[in-house]
Design a protein around this motif. Sequence first.
Motif, PDB file in Angstrom:
ATOM      1  N   LYS A  61     -41.931  17.684 -49.696  1.00 21.81           N
ATOM      2  CA  LYS A  61     -41.225  18.361 -50.783  1.00 21.81           C
ATOM      3  C   LYS A  61     -40.251  17.414 -51.472  1.00 21.81           C
ATOM      4  O   LYS A  61     -40.180  17.365 -52.707  1.00 21.81           O
ATOM      5  CB  LYS A  61     -40.479  19.583 -50.239  1.00 21.81           C
ATOM      6  N   HIS A  62     -39.501  16.650 -50.676  1.00 20.14           N
ATOM      7  CA  HIS A  62     -38.549  15.709 -51.260  1.00 20.14           C
ATOM      8  C   HIS A  62     -39.273  14.603 -52.018  1.00 20.14           C
ATOM      9  O   HIS A  62     -38.829  14.181 -53.095  1.00 20.14           O
ATOM     10  CB  HIS A  62     -37.670  15.111 -50.158  1.00 20.14           C
ATOM     11  N   ARG A  63     -40.395  14.121 -51.461  1.00 22.21           N
ATOM     12  CA  ARG A  63     -41.167  13.104 -52.171  1.00 22.21           C
ATOM     13  C   ARG A  63     -41.688  13.647 -53.502  1.00 22.21           C
ATOM     14  O   ARG A  63     -41.647  12.957 -54.526  1.00 22.21           O
ATOM     15  CB  ARG A  63     -42.345  12.632 -51.312  1.00 22.21           C
ATOM     16  N   PHE A  64     -42.162  14.890 -53.483  1.00 23.66           N
ATOM     17  CA  PHE A  64     -42.680  15.498 -54.707  1.00 23.66           C
ATOM     18  C   PHE A  64     -41.565  15.668 -55.736  1.00 23.66           C
ATOM     19  O   PHE A  64     -41.742  15.340 -56.918  1.00 23.66           O
ATOM     20  CB  PHE A  64     -43.316  16.850 -54.380  1.00 23.66           C
ATOM     21  N   GLU A  65     -40.416  16.171 -55.298  1.00 23.53           N
ATOM     22  CA  GLU A  65     -39.296  16.364 -56.221  1.00 23.53           C
ATOM     23  C   GLU A  65     -38.851  15.039 -56.829  1.00 23.53           C
ATOM     24  O   GLU A  65     -38.574  14.952 -58.038  1.00 23.53           O
ATOM     25  CB  GLU A  65     -38.121  17.011 -55.479  1.00 23.53           C
ATOM     26  N   ASP A  66     -38.813  14.011 -56.005  1.00 26.03           N
ATOM     27  CA  ASP A  66     -38.381  12.707 -56.490  1.00 26.03           C
ATOM     28  C   ASP A  66     -39.377  12.148 -57.505  1.00 26.03           C
ATOM     29  O   ASP A  66     -38.995  11.645 -58.567  1.00 26.03           O
ATOM     30  CB  ASP A  66     -38.233  11.742 -55.312  1.00 26.03           C
ATOM     31  N   ARG A  67     -40.653  12.248 -57.196  1.00 28.01           N
ATOM     32  CA  ARG A  67     -41.675  11.713 -58.120  1.00 28.01           C
ATOM     33  C   ARG A  67     -41.705  12.526 -59.410  1.00 28.01           C
ATOM     34  O   ARG A  67     -41.867  11.968 -60.508  1.00 28.01           O
ATOM     35  CB  ARG A  67     -43.049  11.748 -57.444  1.00 28.01           C
ATOM     36  N   LEU A  68     -41.573  13.856 -59.302  1.00 24.39           N
ATOM     37  CA  LEU A  68     -41.592  14.698 -60.498  1.00 24.39           C
ATOM     38  C   LEU A  68     -40.435  14.352 -61.419  1.00 24.39           C
ATOM     39  O   LEU A  68     -40.605  14.223 -62.643  1.00 24.39           O
ATOM     40  CB  LEU A  68     -41.536  16.173 -60.103  1.00 24.39           C
ATOM     41  N   SER A  69     -39.239  14.192 -60.839  1.00 24.28           N
ATOM     42  CA  SER A  69     -38.091  13.839 -61.668  1.00 24.28           C
ATOM     43  C   SER A  69     -38.283  12.474 -62.307  1.00 24.28           C
ATOM     44  O   SER A  69     -37.934  12.260 -63.476  1.00 24.28           O
ATOM     45  CB  SER A  69     -36.805  13.860 -60.830  1.00 24.28           C
ATOM     46  N   ALA A  70     -38.865  11.528 -61.567  1.00 23.41           N
ATOM     47  CA  ALA A  70     -39.110  10.196 -62.122  1.00 23.41           C
ATOM     48  C   ALA A  70     -40.097  10.257 -63.281  1.00 23.41           C
ATOM     49  O   ALA A  70     -39.922   9.574 -64.300  1.00 23.41           O
ATOM     50  CB  ALA A  70     -39.629   9.262 -61.028  1.00 23.41           C
ATOM     51  N   VAL A  71     -41.146  11.083 -63.132  1.00 24.21           N
ATOM     52  CA  VAL A  71     -42.144  11.211 -64.205  1.00 24.21           C
ATOM     53  C   VAL A  71     -41.511  11.830 -65.450  1.00 24.21           C
ATOM     54  O   VAL A  71     -41.711  11.349 -66.572  1.00 24.21           O
ATOM     55  CB  VAL A  71     -43.345  12.051 -63.719  1.00 24.21           C
ATOM     56  N   LEU A  72     -40.744  12.913 -65.259  1.00 19.56           N
ATOM     57  CA  LEU A  72     -40.119  13.578 -66.403  1.00 19.56           C
ATOM     58  C   LEU A  72     -39.147  12.645 -67.121  1.00 19.56           C
ATOM     59  O   LEU A  72     -39.161  12.516 -68.352  1.00 19.56           O
ATOM     60  CB  LEU A  72     -39.387  14.831 -65.944  1.00 19.56           C
ATOM     61  N   LEU A  73     -38.293  11.974 -66.351  1.00 18.47           N
ATOM     62  CA  LEU A  73     -37.315  11.077 -66.958  1.00 18.47           C
ATOM     63  C   LEU A  73     -37.985   9.877 -67.591  1.00 18.47           C
ATOM     64  O   LEU A  73     -37.578   9.409 -68.660  1.00 18.47           O
ATOM     65  CB  LEU A  73     -36.298  10.626 -65.896  1.00 18.47           C
ATOM     66  N   GLY A  74     -39.041   9.376 -66.939  1.00 19.28           N
ATOM     67  CA  GLY A  74     -39.741   8.221 -67.492  1.00 19.28           C
ATOM     68  C   GLY A  74     -40.518   8.556 -68.751  1.00 19.28           C
ATOM     69  O   GLY A  74     -40.496   7.801 -69.730  1.00 19.28           O
ATOM     70  N   ALA A  75     -41.199   9.715 -68.752  1.00 14.54           N
ATOM     71  CA  ALA A  75     -41.991  10.097 -69.925  1.00 14.54           C
ATOM     72  C   ALA A  75     -41.117  10.363 -71.134  1.00 14.54           C
ATOM     73  O   ALA A  75     -41.413   9.930 -72.254  1.00 14.54           O
ATOM     74  CB  ALA A  75     -42.836  11.324 -69.595  1.00 14.54           C
ATOM     75  N   THR A  76     -40.014  11.061 -70.924  1.00 18.28           N
ATOM     76  CA  THR A  76     -39.140  11.386 -72.052  1.00 18.28           C
ATOM     77  C   THR A  76     -38.357  10.169 -72.527  1.00 18.28           C
ATOM     78  O   THR A  76     -37.755  10.198 -73.606  1.00 18.28           O
ATOM     79  CB  THR A  76     -38.163  12.515 -71.683  1.00 18.28           C
ATOM     80  N   ARG A  77     -38.372   9.096 -71.751  1.00 15.69           N
ATOM     81  CA  ARG A  77     -37.712   7.858 -72.158  1.00 15.69           C
ATOM     82  C   ARG A  77     -38.295   7.321 -73.457  1.00 15.69           C
ATOM     83  O   ARG A  77     -37.638   6.572 -74.197  1.00 15.69           O
ATOM     84  CB  ARG A  77     -37.856   6.827 -71.044  1.00 15.69           C
ATOM     85  N   LEU A  78     -39.535   7.716 -73.756  1.00 19.61           N
ATOM     86  CA  LEU A  78     -40.200   7.263 -74.978  1.00 19.61           C
ATOM     87  C   LEU A  78     -39.612   7.930 -76.217  1.00 19.61           C
ATOM     88  O   LEU A  78     -39.831   7.452 -77.338  1.00 19.61           O
ATOM     89  CB  LEU A  78     -41.700   7.558 -74.884  1.00 19.61           C
ATOM     90  N   LEU A  79     -38.891   9.020 -76.035  1.00 17.61           N
ATOM     91  CA  LEU A  79     -38.333   9.758 -77.166  1.00 17.61           C
ATOM     92  C   LEU A  79     -36.992   9.166 -77.598  1.00 17.61           C
ATOM     93  O   LEU A  79     -36.286   8.564 -76.789  1.00 17.61           O
ATOM     94  CB  LEU A  79     -38.122  11.230 -76.781  1.00 17.61           C
ATOM     95  N   PRO A  80     -36.614   9.353 -78.864  1.00 10.64           N
ATOM     96  CA  PRO A  80     -35.257   8.987 -79.274  1.00 10.64           C
ATOM     97  C   PRO A  80     -34.234   9.731 -78.429  1.00 10.64           C
ATOM     98  O   PRO A  80     -34.495  10.834 -77.942  1.00 10.64           O
ATOM     99  CB  PRO A  80     -35.198   9.430 -80.740  1.00 10.64           C
ATOM    100  N   TYR A  81     -33.044   9.159 -78.280  1.00  6.71           N
ATOM    101  CA  TYR A  81     -32.057   9.680 -77.331  1.00  6.71           C
ATOM    102  C   TYR A  81     -31.790  11.168 -77.503  1.00  6.71           C
ATOM    103  O   TYR A  81     -31.900  11.944 -76.553  1.00  6.71           O
ATOM    104  CB  TYR A  81     -30.747   8.894 -77.444  1.00  6.71           C
TER     105      TYR A  81
END
Length: 307
Positions: A20-40
């Motif tokens: 569960k912790h691994r999934f939560e960590d990876r999910l947050s990384a994906v969300l933060l990383g993907a939205t990094r492509l957007l303007p601030y």
Amino acid sequence: MSYPAPPPPAKAGKPAPSWKHRFEDRLSAVLLGATRLLPYKRRIATLGWIGANIIGPVAGMRPRIRANLALIAPDLPEREIRRICRRVPGNMARALAETFAGQDFINHVRNSPVEGGGLPALETARDAGQPVVLVTAHLGNYEAARVVLQDRGCKIAGIYMPMRNAAFNARYVAAMSRIGSPVFARNRTGLAGLLKFLRKGGMIGLVADHYMDHGELMDFMGQPARTALSSAEIALKHGALLVPVYGIRQPDGTSFRVRVEQPIPHTDAATMTRALNASVEALVRDNMDQWMWSHRRWKKNTPRKAP
């Protein structure tokens, strides 16, 4: 932005992270990383929407928010309750996204206006090397205040509660450190480091609106709440100013007003803590949708039975 490398394998005797912790960590990384492509601004708004409409309901925040609102503001209209139930997890998600945004966040908020009348006293203490205890709340994003004050030459150390998810905690601490350092874990070693920093004439940032199991029962928004006296006790012991500081989110969702209030006069720890509670309460009532109503602030709020 880059993220720190994954944490090393668990040491002998320490359990490996759960799935569960691994999934939560990876999910947050994906969300933060993907939205990094957007303007601030769009990035923060997108993650705020996800927090309000997906994470909040899935995490079961709305029943807790409703329960606290029923206790504190029983006459609140249903429409306003629903709005707060959406906005609170949205603000929490925005604040997390802002912390991970690093330099983008710093650049965006560093020129935020300062109000409240306490800045001159803070700057005098800074120049004199007098210790300062800055006290804030889970409202808006207090990191905005830290950015603004650091830009004015204030050296501020923070303290944080380590999360149960060790993998995410490592990345979160790294993100906080990019905004400003040092930061210390809330444990015996971390507290020692924090107080050493204070004794050298530094400023430390503490959060005053947590439930504390062994805290004193004090009025907070009309109900008794267990409240730590530690901020005031530290200020009294070390001759430090005790200053309420807040980062209040503005209607556009990404801008802030930084509020630095007048230092709370030194009297006794209980009286000073009541003044802190009153300060937080006033800001919460003016910004109901920015405070962390999902926190169980009023649990165990009756006097303990004598042994």
